[in-house]
Design a protein around this motif. Structure first.
Motif, PDB file in Angstrom:
ATOM      1  N   VAL A   1       0.831  -1.204   0.000  1.00  0.00           N
ATOM      2  CA  VAL A   1       0.000   0.000   0.000  1.00  0.00           C
ATOM      3  C   VAL A   1       0.866   1.255   0.000  1.00  0.00           C
ATOM      4  CG1 VAL A   1      -1.789   1.264   1.255  1.00  0.00           C
ATOM      5  CG2 VAL A   1      -1.815  -1.240   1.207  1.00  0.00           C
ATOM      6  N   ILE A   2       1.908   1.263   0.817  1.00  0.00           N
ATOM      7  CA  ILE A   2       2.767   2.447   0.940  1.00  0.00           C
ATOM      8  C   ILE A   2       3.555   2.700  -0.345  1.00  0.00           C
ATOM      9  CG2 ILE A   2       4.743   3.407   2.184  1.00  0.00           C
ATOM     10  CD1 ILE A   2       3.802   1.803   4.636  1.00  0.00           C
ATOM     11  N   LEU A   3       3.991   1.637  -0.996  1.00  0.00           N
ATOM     12  CA  LEU A   3       4.876   1.772  -2.153  1.00  0.00           C
ATOM     13  C   LEU A   3       4.132   1.762  -3.494  1.00  0.00           C
ATOM     14  CD1 LEU A   3       7.718  -0.609  -0.904  1.00  0.00           C
ATOM     15  CD2 LEU A   3       7.624   1.885  -0.763  1.00  0.00           C
ATOM     16  N   SER A   4       2.818   1.822  -3.467  1.00  0.00           N
ATOM     17  CA  SER A   4       2.037   1.837  -4.710  1.00  0.00           C
ATOM     18  C   SER A   4       1.244   3.133  -4.828  1.00  0.00           C
ATOM     19  CB  SER A   4       1.065   0.642  -4.740  1.00  0.00           C
ATOM     20  OG  SER A   4       1.754  -0.581  -4.675  1.00  0.00           O
ATOM     21  N   TYR A   5       0.962   3.533  -6.069  1.00  0.00           N
ATOM     22  CA  TYR A   5       0.068   4.668  -6.333  1.00  0.00           C
ATOM     23  C   TYR A   5      -0.317   4.657  -7.822  1.00  0.00           C
ATOM     24  CZ  TYR A   5       4.344   6.913  -8.056  1.00  0.00           C
ATOM     25  OH  TYR A   5       5.506   7.200  -8.749  1.00  0.00           O
ATOM     26  N   ASP A   6      -1.415   5.324  -8.086  1.00  0.00           N
ATOM     27  CA  ASP A   6      -1.925   5.445  -9.461  1.00  0.00           C
ATOM     28  C   ASP A   6      -2.361   6.889  -9.667  1.00  0.00           C
ATOM     29  OD1 ASP A   6      -3.589   5.422 -11.816  1.00  0.00           O
ATOM     30  OD2 ASP A   6      -3.903   3.261 -11.537  1.00  0.00           O
ATOM     31  N   TYR A   7      -1.874   7.494 -10.695  1.00  0.00           N
ATOM     32  CA  TYR A   7      -2.146   8.915 -10.926  1.00  0.00           C
ATOM     33  C   TYR A   7      -3.638   9.203 -11.040  1.00  0.00           C
ATOM     34  CZ  TYR A   7      -3.168   8.077 -15.885  1.00  0.00           C
ATOM     35  OH  TYR A   7      -3.729   7.652 -17.068  1.00  0.00           O
ATOM     36  N   ARG A   8      -4.463   8.200 -11.342  1.00  0.00           N
ATOM     37  CA  ARG A   8      -5.895   8.408 -11.511  1.00  0.00           C
ATOM     38  C   ARG A   8      -6.634   8.517 -10.172  1.00  0.00           C
ATOM     39  NH1 ARG A   8      -5.971   3.572 -15.855  1.00  0.00           N
ATOM     40  NH2 ARG A   8      -4.473   2.892 -14.264  1.00  0.00           N
ATOM     41  N   HIS A   9      -6.038   8.070  -9.081  1.00  0.00           N
ATOM     42  CA  HIS A   9      -6.694   8.185  -7.754  1.00  0.00           C
ATOM     43  C   HIS A   9      -5.613   8.328  -6.673  1.00  0.00           C
ATOM     44  CE1 HIS A   9      -5.840   3.865  -7.994  1.00  0.00           C
ATOM     45  NE2 HIS A   9      -6.663   3.810  -9.043  1.00  0.00           N
TER      46      HIS A   9
END
Length: 217
Positions: A103-111
């Protein structure tokens, strides 16, 4: 007749003088007896009674022994409890790290807001503030500009997540994780897979185990 009377008086006076001399001699003997030192009393030959200090010393010694035994027992009990708590901490911290890392090391520019909020739920202390500032000022603008997406997952080895506890205490643990991070963005032609080693520090809080530091190795 007169001569006879005189001689009788002389004999009476002589007898009185001898009686007085005898009384004086007897008085002198009594004074000498009084002046003689009294004979010492015979020494008591009965054995002396044992002093009462010995039972008291024995009682004090027994008290010390009992106190030491109780202290040793309490220390062993405390160490045993600490060992149990450390074992529990290792398991709980490892579980928390496995959940938090992706969770900490992931992201998506759409949300991004949703992703960053979910990550902050696993953080605590100064690291929470640091993460918030970094994602707001660096990660978010870059991800929006280049349509960045990072999907992180714990690598697996022998069908088990590659994560282990380096050190642990009842209230703190350090976990080493091997992470696969797949990155896509307009800056790269094809998705890029990175294998990273991450050292994660977790602490016990009233809300459970939280991440207080993340270091890339």
């Amino acid at each position: 007749m007169a001569n006879t009377t005189v001689r009788a008086r002389q004999r009476s006076m002589a007898a009185a003088a001898r009686a007085a001399a005898k009384r004086a001699e007897q008085a002198s003997h009594r004074q000498e007896a009084d002046l003689e030192p009294a004979a010492p009393e015979p020494a008591d030959t009965m054995p002396a009674k044992p002093a009462r200090s010995r039972p008291r010393r024995l009682t004090a010694l027994l008290g010390i022994v009992v106190l030491l035994a109780l202290t040793a027992t309490a220390t062993l009990a405390w160490k045993h409890r600490e060992a149990e708590r450390t074992t529990e901490a290792r398991a709980a911290a490892l579980t928390a790290a496995r959940k938090a890392a992706p969770v900490i090391l992931s992201y998506d520019y759409r949300h991004l807001d949703r992703d960053f909020a979910a990550a902050r739920g696993h953080l605590t202390g100064p690291f929470l503030d640091q993460y918030s500032k970094t994602t707001e000022t660096v990660v978010a603008p870059t991800a929006k500009t280049y349509s960045g997406v990072v999907k992180a997952a714990i690598a697996t080895g022998d069908a088990a997540p590659a994560a282990s506890v380096i050190s642990a205490s009842p209230n703190k643990a350090v976990v080493l994780l091997f992470m696969n991070q797949l990155t896509t963005s307009t800056q790269i032609a094809t998705p890029r897979l990175d294998l990273n080693r991450v050292r994660m520090t977790l602490v016990r809080t009233p809300q459970g185990w939280k991440v207080s530091a993340v270091d890339a190795l």
